[in-house]
Write an enzyme that holds these catalytic residues in place. Structure first.
Site, short mmCIF file in Angstrom:
data_model
loop_
_atom_site.label_atom_id
_atom_site.label_comp_id
_atom_site.label_asym_id
_atom_site.label_seq_id
_atom_site.Cartn_x
_atom_site.Cartn_y
_atom_site.Cartn_z
N SER A 76 0.82 -1.21 0.00
CA SER A 76 0.00 0.00 0.00
C SER A 76 0.86 1.26 0.00
O SER A 76 2.05 1.22 0.32
CB SER A 76 -0.91 0.02 1.23
C1 LIG Z 1 -3.51 -3.89 -0.23
S1 LIG Z 1 -3.10 -5.55 0.01
C2 LIG Z 1 -2.34 -5.59 1.58
C3 LIG Z 1 -1.16 -4.70 1.71
C4 LIG Z 1 -0.25 -5.03 2.85
N1 LIG Z 1 -0.91 -4.92 4.13
C5 LIG Z 1 1.01 -4.20 2.84
O1 LIG Z 1 1.99 -4.68 3.43
O2 LIG Z 1 1.08 -3.12 2.23
C6 LIG Z 1 -4.66 -6.29 0.38
C7 LIG Z 1 -4.58 -7.75 0.68
O3 LIG Z 1 -5.81 -8.16 1.26
C8 LIG Z 1 -5.98 -9.51 0.96
N2 LIG Z 1 -7.35 -9.92 1.24
C9 LIG Z 1 -8.47 -9.67 0.52
N3 LIG Z 1 -9.53 -10.22 1.10
C10 LIG Z 1 -9.11 -10.83 2.23
C11 LIG Z 1 -9.73 -11.57 3.26
N4 LIG Z 1 -11.04 -11.81 3.24
N5 LIG Z 1 -8.98 -12.05 4.27
C12 LIG Z 1 -7.63 -11.82 4.28
N6 LIG Z 1 -6.99 -11.14 3.34
C13 LIG Z 1 -7.71 -10.65 2.32
C14 LIG Z 1 -5.56 -9.62 -0.50
O4 LIG Z 1 -5.22 -10.94 -0.86
C15 LIG Z 1 -4.38 -8.65 -0.53
O5 LIG Z 1 -3.16 -9.31 -0.43
#
Ligand SMILES: C[S@@+](CC[C@H](N)C(=O)[O-])C[C@H]1O[C@@H](n2cnc3c(N)ncnc32)[C@H](O)[C@@H]1O
Length: 408
Positions: A76
């Site tokens: 992000s």
């Molecule tokens: C923007 S990314 C995360 C960025 C991360 N936190 C960072 O280090 O910058 C969003 C993540 O949310 C995950 N995601 C989406 N739905 C989810 C769920 N129901 N449970 C867990 N993870 C989920 C996606 O697979 C994705 O990898």
């Protein structure tokens, strides 16, 4: 003994310091603890596909897309990570749960909670958790962060520590607050979550209060959408050959056939409000939040480029809309000397009345001095909470919760 630093290591340190300075100047970083975390964690290792300049720019790095090219996972943008860390209230020795992994933000969390703290980071996608585990090991954070592959709808995937997590930080756009998030949050904890409602994306920091959650801070930002059991629902009604669509939450209905007939008649009322929208003023989010907090029903229309060419709307930006029976009114713009003027288009039998009501709302926002300053209070109650136990405000009924949005 002196240690020689390679030019690249010096470059990286300088890039990291420059990023901290930018985030400080923008007001995204407010505490030394968060600044030190950004100084300590090597962001470029978690974004190996990006150049050094890209890795340390104040922007997201996309790490995975679906087959239509839409982002599924990313590192992000630093500004929003900094703001969410500040909103989390985390400090040394605390326990954090990150829902939506990648590695970098988990490492920042580990720095903020320190050696005596605890970080659990979960993701629904095994490719993401494998990658996060590998990069956390490469950077030496693997013994400070527990990575799990599970649907974050249900929280940590295993029982929360005694007393719950001091902060739960959700890093995917969530349409709803499932019960596990409230249950796994410590009594004095903070749930920091990018929430979507009525087409708006707003990050809230929630705290427990009298059996429900209440927002204590917020910032505007969109994230990649949640997958799993808390994925986005909602539906869109096509109003004119795909060129104008009305997007609705699951608790909203509109008479699509009647609205299509109204659009097809071509009979329209337009009111120009005299309210200006200037270049980079960035006031639209505040108008959106103000309307969603004060207008019912409230949703958004989406015009395609062809819809703009056809004159259905002045822009392709999602625009606030309201409707009543077969009448629809929505925001539009027209260019003026140094920016744009906000207006309302309305179709249907009561087009003049509904256009006037929406135009009055826009003028009230402008006259009330709300430009740029709207921070509604959001409250989250369990689904099924009776109406008379809700605080006053606009109610959004989701599967797991009743969200109430009010100006104060
Ligand atoms: C923007 S990314 C995360 C960025 C991360 N936190 C960072 O280090 O910058 C969003 C993540 O949310 C995950 N995601 C989406 N739905 C989810 C769920 N129901 N449970 C867990 N993870 C989920 C996606 O697979 C994705 O990898």
């Amino acid at each position: 003994m002196t240690t020689q630093t390679t030019p690249e290591a010096a470059d990286i340190t300088a890039l990291r310091e420059a990023l901290v300075n930018t985030l400080r100047q923008q007001g995204d970083i407010r505490s030394d603890r968060v600044a030190d975390a950004f100084r300590a964690v090597p962001r470029h290792i978690f974004a190996p596909q990006a150049s050094l300049a890209e890795a340390y720019a104040d922007d997201a790095v996309i790490t995975k897309t679906n087959d239509r090219g839409h982002p599924l996972s990313s590192v992000s943008a630093p500004w929003v990570q900094a703001r969410m860390l500040e909103l989390s209230g985390l400090g040394p020795g605390m326990r954090a749960l990150e829902l939506g992994s990648g590695g970098y933000n988990a490492a920042l969390l580990a720095e903020v909670v320190g050696e005596n703290g605890e970080v659990v980071s979960v993701d629904i996608d095994p490719e993401v958790t494998d990658r996060a585990s590998r990069l956390l090991a490469q950077t030496g954070y693997n013994d400070r962060v527990t990575v799990r592959c599970t649907d974050g709808t249900y929280g940590a995937g295993e029982p929360a520590p005694d007393g719950g997590f001091d902060a739960i930080v959700v890093t995917a756009q969530a349409p709803d607050i499932p019960p596990a998030w409230t249950a796994q949050l410590a009594r004095s904890g903070r749930l920091v979550v990018p929430l979507s409602f009525r087409g708006i994306h707003q990050v809230f920091s929630f705290a427990h209060e009298d059996g429900h959650l209440v927002s204590r801070g917020q910032t505007r930002c969109g994230f990649v959408g949640m997958q799993g059991d808390n994925r986005h629902g909602g539906h869109a009604i096509d109003l004119s050959d795909g060129d104008l669509r009305l997007g609705l939450n699951d608790d909203q209905q509109a008479d699509g056939a009647a609205l299509r007939t109204a659009l097809a008649s071509g009979q329209r009322s337009t009111i120009w409000t005299g309210v200006a929208l200037r270049g980079n003023e960035g006031v639209l989010p505040s108008l959106d939040l103000w309307l969603v907090s004060t207008l019912s029903p409230c949703a958004r229309v989406y015009a395609s480029s062809r819809g703009v060419e056809r004159g259905l709307s002045g822009w392709t930006i999602a625009a606030a809309a309201t409707w009543e029976g077969g009448t629809l009114a929505y925001l539009t713009i027209r260019p003026e000397a140094d920016g744009f003027e906000l207006g309302v288009h309305a179709y249907g039998p009561d087009r003049e009345g509904l256009a006037a009501r929406l135009a009055d709302r826009i003028r009230a926002w402008d006259d009330g001095g709300y430009r740029g300053t709207v921070e509604p209070v959001a409250r989250v109650y369990p689904a099924g909470t009776p109406d008379d136990q809700l605080a006053p405000g606009q109610v959004i009924d989701n599967r797991y919760s009743r969200l109430v949005i009010a100006l104060s």
